[in-house]
Design a protein around this motif. Sequence first.
Motif, PDB file in Angstrom:
ATOM      1  N   GLN A  30       0.880  -1.266  -0.058  1.00 47.52           N
ATOM      2  CA  GLN A  30       0.067   0.166   0.001  1.00 47.52           C
ATOM      3  C   GLN A  30       0.947   1.222   0.024  1.00 47.52           C
ATOM      4  OE1 GLN A  30      -2.921  -0.237  -0.864  1.00 47.52           O
ATOM      5  NE2 GLN A  30      -2.926  -2.564  -0.582  1.00 47.52           N
ATOM      6  N   VAL A  31       2.137   1.176   0.615  1.00 49.96           N
ATOM      7  CA  VAL A  31       2.869   2.506   0.529  1.00 49.96           C
ATOM      8  C   VAL A  31       3.543   2.539  -0.830  1.00 49.96           C
ATOM      9  CG1 VAL A  31       5.176   3.269   1.262  1.00 49.96           C
ATOM     10  CG2 VAL A  31       3.693   2.563   2.965  1.00 49.96           C
ATOM     11  N   ARG A  32       3.784   1.519  -1.481  1.00 49.45           N
ATOM     12  CA  ARG A  32       4.223   1.533  -2.927  1.00 49.45           C
ATOM     13  C   ARG A  32       3.121   2.149  -3.774  1.00 49.45           C
ATOM     14  NH1 ARG A  32       8.399  -1.306  -4.765  1.00 49.45           N
ATOM     15  NH2 ARG A  32       8.415  -2.909  -3.042  1.00 49.45           N
ATOM     16  N   ARG A  33       1.812   1.608  -3.562  1.00 50.52           N
ATOM     17  CA  ARG A  33       0.943   2.243  -4.476  1.00 50.52           C
ATOM     18  C   ARG A  33       0.766   3.741  -4.137  1.00 50.52           C
ATOM     19  NH1 ARG A  33      -4.376  -0.262  -3.227  1.00 50.52           N
ATOM     20  NH2 ARG A  33      -5.067   0.646  -5.127  1.00 50.52           N
ATOM     21  N   ALA A  34       0.652   3.954  -2.901  1.00 53.40           N
ATOM     22  CA  ALA A  34       0.647   5.430  -2.591  1.00 53.40           C
ATOM     23  C   ALA A  34       1.739   6.224  -3.113  1.00 53.40           C
ATOM     24  CB  ALA A  34       0.605   5.653  -0.947  1.00 53.40           C
ATOM     25  N   ARG A  35       2.828   5.873  -3.072  1.00 51.33           N
ATOM     26  CA  ARG A  35       3.889   6.500  -3.657  1.00 51.33           C
ATOM     27  C   ARG A  35       3.829   6.763  -5.237  1.00 51.33           C
ATOM     28  NH1 ARG A  35       6.862   9.962  -1.818  1.00 51.33           N
ATOM     29  NH2 ARG A  35       8.800   9.445  -2.824  1.00 51.33           N
ATOM     30  N   VAL A  36       3.177   5.740  -5.978  1.00 48.52           N
ATOM     31  CA  VAL A  36       3.092   5.522  -7.442  1.00 48.52           C
ATOM     32  C   VAL A  36       1.937   6.572  -7.743  1.00 48.52           C
ATOM     33  CG1 VAL A  36       2.063   4.212  -9.334  1.00 48.52           C
ATOM     34  CG2 VAL A  36       3.910   3.301  -7.872  1.00 48.52           C
ATOM     35  N   GLY A  38       1.751   9.379  -6.248  1.00 47.75           N
ATOM     36  CA  GLY A  38       2.270  10.652  -6.011  1.00 47.75           C
ATOM     37  C   GLY A  38       2.309  11.341  -4.749  1.00 47.75           C
ATOM     38  N   CYS A  39       1.672  10.463  -3.555  1.00 50.96           N
ATOM     39  CA  CYS A  39       1.353  10.534  -2.293  1.00 50.96           C
ATOM     40  C   CYS A  39       2.924  11.031  -1.661  1.00 50.96           C
ATOM     41  CB  CYS A  39       1.106   9.658  -1.352  1.00 50.96           C
ATOM     42  SG  CYS A  39      -0.845   9.589  -1.839  1.00 50.96           S
ATOM     43  N   SER A  40       3.124  11.927  -0.867  1.00 53.94           N
ATOM     44  CA  SER A  40       4.241  12.405  -0.092  1.00 53.94           C
ATOM     45  C   SER A  40       4.503  11.584   0.936  1.00 53.94           C
ATOM     46  CB  SER A  40       4.270  13.996   0.084  1.00 53.94           C
ATOM     47  OG  SER A  40       3.466  13.937   1.254  1.00 53.94           O
ATOM     48  N   TRP A  41       5.785  11.416   1.416  1.00 50.26           N
ATOM     49  CA  TRP A  41       6.206  10.848   2.700  1.00 50.26           C
ATOM     50  C   TRP A  41       5.071  11.311   3.987  1.00 50.26           C
ATOM     51  CZ3 TRP A  41       7.819   6.175   2.039  1.00 50.26           C
ATOM     52  CH2 TRP A  41       8.635   5.929   1.106  1.00 50.26           C
ATOM     53  N   GLU A  42       4.852  12.282   3.880  1.00 50.69           N
ATOM     54  CA  GLU A  42       4.335  13.160   5.298  1.00 50.69           C
ATOM     55  C   GLU A  42       2.820  12.538   4.965  1.00 50.69           C
ATOM     56  OE1 GLU A  42       7.468  15.970   4.213  1.00 50.69           O
ATOM     57  OE2 GLU A  42       6.003  14.896   2.668  1.00 50.69           O
ATOM     58  N   VAL A  43       2.147  12.716   3.876  1.00 49.34           N
ATOM     59  CA  VAL A  43       0.859  12.086   3.697  1.00 49.34           C
ATOM     60  C   VAL A  43       0.635  10.473   4.365  1.00 49.34           C
ATOM     61  CG1 VAL A  43      -1.084  11.672   2.029  1.00 49.34           C
ATOM     62  CG2 VAL A  43       0.109  13.815   1.939  1.00 49.34           C
ATOM     63  N   LYS A  69       5.763   9.182  -8.282  1.00 51.07           N
ATOM     64  CA  LYS A  69       5.360   9.644  -9.380  1.00 51.07           C
ATOM     65  C   LYS A  69       5.050  10.916  -9.345  1.00 51.07           C
ATOM     66  CE  LYS A  69       1.789   8.884 -13.199  1.00 51.07           C
ATOM     67  NZ  LYS A  69       0.554   8.075 -13.279  1.00 51.07           N
ATOM     68  N   ARG A  70       5.524  12.103 -10.176  1.00 54.14           N
ATOM     69  CA  ARG A  70       5.199  13.484 -10.327  1.00 54.14           C
ATOM     70  C   ARG A  70       3.785  13.590 -11.241  1.00 54.14           C
ATOM     71  NH1 ARG A  70       8.387  15.590  -6.472  1.00 54.14           N
ATOM     72  NH2 ARG A  70      10.265  14.777  -6.506  1.00 54.14           N
TER      73      ARG A  70
END
Length: 71
Positions: A30-36, A38-43, A69-70
Amino acid sequence: MDTIRAKDPLEALGQIAALERQLDAETEIQVRRARVQGCSWEVIAAALGVSRQAVHKRFAGRTGLLRRKRT
């Protein structure tokens, strides 16, 4: 969450360890999905209830998690 009802505490501990491994694997997915997305580490940290530093330390070194992902 249901209570583990093993009669033997060592059996219960084994069940808990297995659950922890499953949760760790699902959390990483789920962290990987969130990063893909575009979620920040803060979120992500806020969603997990930990500090940005804690979540970054735990996940940033894993393949594919450091960059997001930008949009």
